[in-house]
Scaffold this active site. Structure first.
Site, PDB file in Angstrom:
ATOM      1  CG  HIS A 173      -1.626   1.312   1.258  1.00  0.00           C
ATOM      2  ND1 HIS A 173      -1.256   2.186   2.146  1.00  0.00           N
ATOM      3  CD2 HIS A 173      -2.828   1.284   0.729  1.00  0.00           C
ATOM      4  CE1 HIS A 173      -2.026   3.685   1.881  1.00  0.00           C
ATOM      5  NE2 HIS A 173      -3.007   2.995   1.053  1.00  0.00           N
ATOM      6  CB  SER A 174       1.223   4.274  -0.131  1.00  0.00           C
ATOM      7  OG  SER A 174       1.207   5.733   0.209  1.00  0.00           O
ATOM      8  CG  MET A 175       7.150   4.051   1.122  1.00  0.00           C
ATOM      9  SD  MET A 175       8.163   4.137   2.874  1.00  0.00           S
ATOM     10  CE  MET A 175       7.241   3.314   3.675  1.00  0.00           C
TER      11      MET A 175
END
Length: 372
Positions: A173-175
């Site tokens: 998720h994301s980074m």
């Protein structure tokens, strides 16, 4: 799926509802509505949730969490692999969840519960410095990838027994999408990776974080020396706004006060947000490594993964942290494989699993559980 009438779809709907239901989950044994009603939004919210930690510790997470020591650092993990060690099962598929900047394993809670209900194996971790894991002295992305691998290997061992032929679905998720891709490049020879599932991925290239961007590097260096300055800003000027703080405002789109579970998840996220240390955030930004897209493509070609590797990108159409245009470019840049898909969730912001848990569970059930 929702509104379907055949038995299979009704069964799927029951599983999704159970995975997302929070009734009876708080360790405090309070009702969800009672917890929500007891919290007053505003400057006092931080102290309220900080002194009510058991209101935001769920029975599922507590039941599956444990701690391990990696490189002299205490790391929190969550998994349901215990039953593997009581069988002769070697050829297993594991969903490995890696959160983003400032996140923690709890943000995947609906998907972890869905996996468990579907008799799938999962592992989720708090990266060093986030959640309930201890800080580490090196947050370079390559080091974090190595630690993520050491955590996985450590969980897969029981009294020096190693589970052979392990297959992975890596969910970032994301980074965590960046970490997942770096992990794939570094360890693709050690595990068969069935799929990369990338939730709310960031920009393809974050120019401000490249090594030669002097101004950003100087600012991050200064903040690493004086992290209390960033802490003061976050506490005094942002978190004092309660549920209107950036960590909630930018991560959730749905503002319905009628959805008690959603209100609870916002408070849960806020309670986690106020525990994040600025030092860790700055460390990860300083250690950021861009993705080598050509290398990923070369790996897929050289190892003939075009027909066996699944690439699934999922984003929210109301995400202001990683806008839909960036998510689309990210998806387009991923190498071409036979099973590559972009899913956009309507009325959803950055914290996909908390903002629209039913929708992410529906997609995961349809595109991952039933296809792999």
């Amino acid at each position: 799926m929702f509104g379907a009438t055949d038995d299979d779809d009704l069964h799927d709907l029951d599983i999704i509802q159970e995975a997302c239901s929070l009734g009876g989950q708080p360790m405090s044994n309070k009702g969800i509505k009672d917890i929500v009603d007891s919290c007053t939004d505003g400057p006092q919210l931080a102290s309220q949730v900080a002194t009510s930690s058991n209101d935001f510790r769920t029975k599922f997470i507590v039941e599956h969490e444990s701690y391990m020591t990696i490189r002299s650092t205490k790391i929190r993990v969550s998994h349901n692999l215990s039953r593997i060690f009581d069988t002769n099962e070697d050829d297993v598929i594991i969903d490995y969840f890696i959160h983003g900047l400032g996140g923690n394993l709890e943000q995947f809670e609906p998907l972890l519960r869905l996996d468990d209900l579907c008799d799938r194996y999962f592992i989720a971790i708090d990266l060093p410095g986030f959640g309930k894991s201890e800080e580490y002295n090196d947050y370079s992305m390559n080091t974090i990838v190595e630690i993520a691998h050491e955590i996985l290997i450590g969980i897969l061992k029981d009294n020096n027994r190693y589970i052979k032929n392990c297959k992975l679905n890596i969910i970032g998720h994301s980074m965590g999408c960046y970490i997942s891709l770096h992990y794939f490049q570094k360890y693709v020879d050690e595990f068969k990776v069935l799929s990369l599932i990338l939730l709310a991925p960031p920009k393809l290239y974050i120019s401000q974080l490249r090594k030669g961007y002097t101004l950003t590097r100087l600012i991050l260096y200064a903040l690493s020396i004086f992290p209390f300055a960033f802490d003061y800003y976050r506490t005094r000027f942002d978190q004092s706004k309660g549920l209107k703080s950036s960590g909630i405002r930018d991560f959730f789109h749905n503002n319905s006060n009628d959805n008690i579970d959603l209100q609870y998840r916002k408070l849960w996220q806020y309670q986690n947000n106020i525990q994040i240390k600025s030092k860790s955030i700055v460390g990860y930004l300083r250690g950021w490594e861009q993705v080598d897209w050509k290398n990923i493509e070369a790996i897929i070609k050289s190892q003939n993964l075009k027909s066996s590797l699944k690439l699934l990108v999922i984003g929210g159409n109301q995400d202001v942290v990683t806008p839909i245009s960036d998510i689309q470019k990210f998806s387009d840049t991923l190498p071409i494989v036979d099973d590559k898909k972009l899913e956009i969730i309507e009325n959803c912001a950055h914290n996909i699993c908390f903002d629209r848990p039913e929708m992410i569970c529906e997609i995961f059930l349809k595109d991952v559980v039933k296809k792999l």
